[in-house]
Design an enzyme around this catalytic site. Structure first.
Site, short mmCIF file in Angstrom:
data_model
loop_
_atom_site.label_atom_id
_atom_site.label_comp_id
_atom_site.label_asym_id
_atom_site.label_seq_id
_atom_site.Cartn_x
_atom_site.Cartn_y
_atom_site.Cartn_z
N SER A 1 -10.17 -0.03 6.82
CA SER A 1 -9.50 0.11 5.52
C SER A 1 -8.87 -1.14 4.94
O SER A 1 -8.47 -1.14 3.78
CB SER A 1 -8.43 1.22 5.59
N LYS B 1 0.84 -1.20 0.00
CA LYS B 1 0.00 0.00 0.00
C LYS B 1 0.87 1.25 0.00
O LYS B 1 1.84 1.34 0.74
CB LYS B 1 -0.92 -0.01 1.23
N SER C 1 -9.52 2.20 2.59
CA SER C 1 -8.54 2.94 1.81
C SER C 1 -7.44 2.06 1.22
O SER C 1 -6.61 2.55 0.43
CB SER C 1 -7.92 4.04 2.67
#
Length: 492
Positions: A178, A79, A154
């Site tokens: 997330s 990420k 996210s």
């Protein structure tokens, strides 16, 4: 060589036996990324040559009988909020488009030390602020089950990359859902461990909410990855000591008290979501011979507590920058909203958080595990923060209105996993959330490893299946492929 089984455990065995080379695996991942990333937008950066060079080195070492660790030669996606020394960390923001950290986050370094190869950075919302896959910086990240729809966020790209079988595993972070949101929307597995189970660094303005962890196609894969990732790091003052438990293959105790909450806070769950979740709970109870009984926690929705900590913490931290023009409109809105809070508001929210967490922990005096839907809705349009026509009680954090079952367990610090448990009539994945008492991460993981054999047995999105038939090297027209999907996710 065609790789059929994309699980971390299967690939580890294949590489160890030398029936599969790391270079062949990395090349296949790169071919999948080349074909599908223009459609789903899961990777923001791809390090092809660097990954291939590392793969060749892994193969040379394997030929000499030397293995770096349990992830030797297996590629991963990271990420784009995690620092990796020598690589740009854009954080989903034009404000950080050229930012290159000098140190590597603990979770990333542990995976590298275990032999994994970073193949690229995956997309995220700006500073991880939102629960959808919409990004003004990268563009929307799309759901491999239907590219017209959002992946969730996210950890947007991490979930989409897994579902699209671009990589065997990814790394994500979870401050309000997330990793669990994209796991539920994309039909993959993710667990937010107890607060501090996996060290989180660098410091976050919402450190009391923020968790780091792996995402994978199965609970068994994640169990292995948690075994590698967990344990303290001096840079994270909230990091827990290693619990000394091996998660992979952990067994369930003979006596287990499990509660099932069809909803929380009186929130309406979409009928088809409720149907799939109830069916999965019934199947698990029957197959594992467990007594699962209904519960109805009388908690008040802590949305205002979460909103104060999230908006005030992040808004003040990033609002101190003199130039906000490079921030997207959503994040600028968060910064502007932070001006309404003062220190008394923040301290009041901290006190209320402690009280809410206490009420959650009290429930786990009566049950060992709590089952509930991960999300109450199906994925919605990829270019939106909320479903069309949706009204949220929060103006600054509209996404919290459709994620009422995830952020409460960030406030309480409990381990919480999203286990894929079936498909709706529209062919879209549904997540079953499995929550344990604080620090009982091994129990949550043991339950998920047992349960996954009986629900949602690794079904593959049609977009990926079509690639298997056509061959991964086949050139594609992303616009044509997206437009050929109808609203039910069926591919013509």
């Amino acid at each position: 060589m065609k790789v059929v089984d994309f699980s971390v455990l299967a690939l580890r065995s294949a590489i160890a036996s030398r029936s599969l080379s790391s270079e062949a695996l990395v090349r296949e991942c790169l071919a999948r990324i080349e074909r599908l990333n223009p459609i789903v937008n899961a990777f923001s950066q791809v390090f092809a040559e660097e990954a291939l060079e590392e793969a060749r080195a892994c193969d040379r070492e394997a030929a000499e009988g030397c293995f770096r660790g349990p992830l030797h030669g297996i590629p991963m996606g990271v990420k784009d909020l995690f620092f990796v020394a020598g690589h740009v960390c854009q954080r989903g923001s034009a404000a950080y488009k050229d930012f290159a950290p000098k140190a590597t986050a603990p979770i990333v370094q542990r995976m590298i030390d275990a032999g994994s190869i970073m193949i690229g950075k995956t997309t995220t919302t700006e500073m991880g602020w939102s629960g959808s896959g919409h990004s003004e910086f990268y563009g929307p990240t799309r759901n491999p089950w239907n590219p017209e729809l959002t992946s969730g966020g996210s950890s947007s790209g991490s979930g989409a990359a897994l579902a699209a079988r671009m990589v065997p595993f990814t790394l994500g972070s979870d401050g309000g859902g997330s990793v669990r949101i994209p796991a539920a929307f994309c039909g993959v597995f993710a667990m937010k461990g107890s607060l501090g189970r996996v060290p989180a660094w660098p410091w976050s303005a919402t450190e009391m909410l923020s968790h780091a962890g792996p995402m994978s196609l199965s609970a068994r894969d994640s169990a292995l990855l948690f075994d590698i990732a967990k344990g303290p790091d001096p840079r994270d003052h909230l990091a827990l000591p290693d619990d000394g438990v091996r998660y992979l293959g952990a067994e369930l105790p003979r006596r287990l008290r499990i509660g099932f909450a069809p909803s929380l806070f009186g929130f309406d769950v979409a009928p088809d979501i409720g149907r799939v979740v109830r069916g999965a709970v019934e199947t698990i109870a029957q197959e594992l011979r467990l007594d699962i009984h209904p519960v109805a926690p009388d908690w008040d929705d802590p949305i205002r507590i979460f909103e104060t900590l999230w908006v005030a913490g992040r808004g003040v931290a990033y609002g101190a920058q003199s130039d906000r023009a490079n921030f997207g409109s959503g994040f600028r809105g968060l910064i502007e909203a932070s001006a309404q809070y003062d220190l008394a508001d923040y301290l009041s929210a901290m006190k209320a958080r402690a009280e809410f967490a206490g009420s959650v922990h009290a429930l786990f005096e009566e049950v060992d595990l709590l089952l509930l839907p991960t999300l109450p809705i199906e994925p919605f349009a990829a270019d939106r923060e909320t479903p069309e026509g949706f009204s949220s009680p929060s103006k600054a954090l509209a996404w919290t209105g459709w994620t009422p079952f995830t952020y409460p367990f960030n406030l309480s610090g409990n381990p919480a996993a999203s286990l894929p448990c079936g498909l709706t009539v529209n062919g879209l994945p549904v997540g079953l959330q499995v929550v344990g008492r604080r620090h009982a991460d091994a129990l949550v993981m043991a339950f998920c490893q047992q349960a996954e054999d009986h629900v949602f047995k690794e079904k593959i999105p049609p977009l990926v299946s079509a690639g298997d038939k056509a061959g991964w090297g086949t050139p594609s027209n992303p616009t044509a492929e997206i437009s050929s999907w109808n609203s039910t996710g069926e591919h013509f």
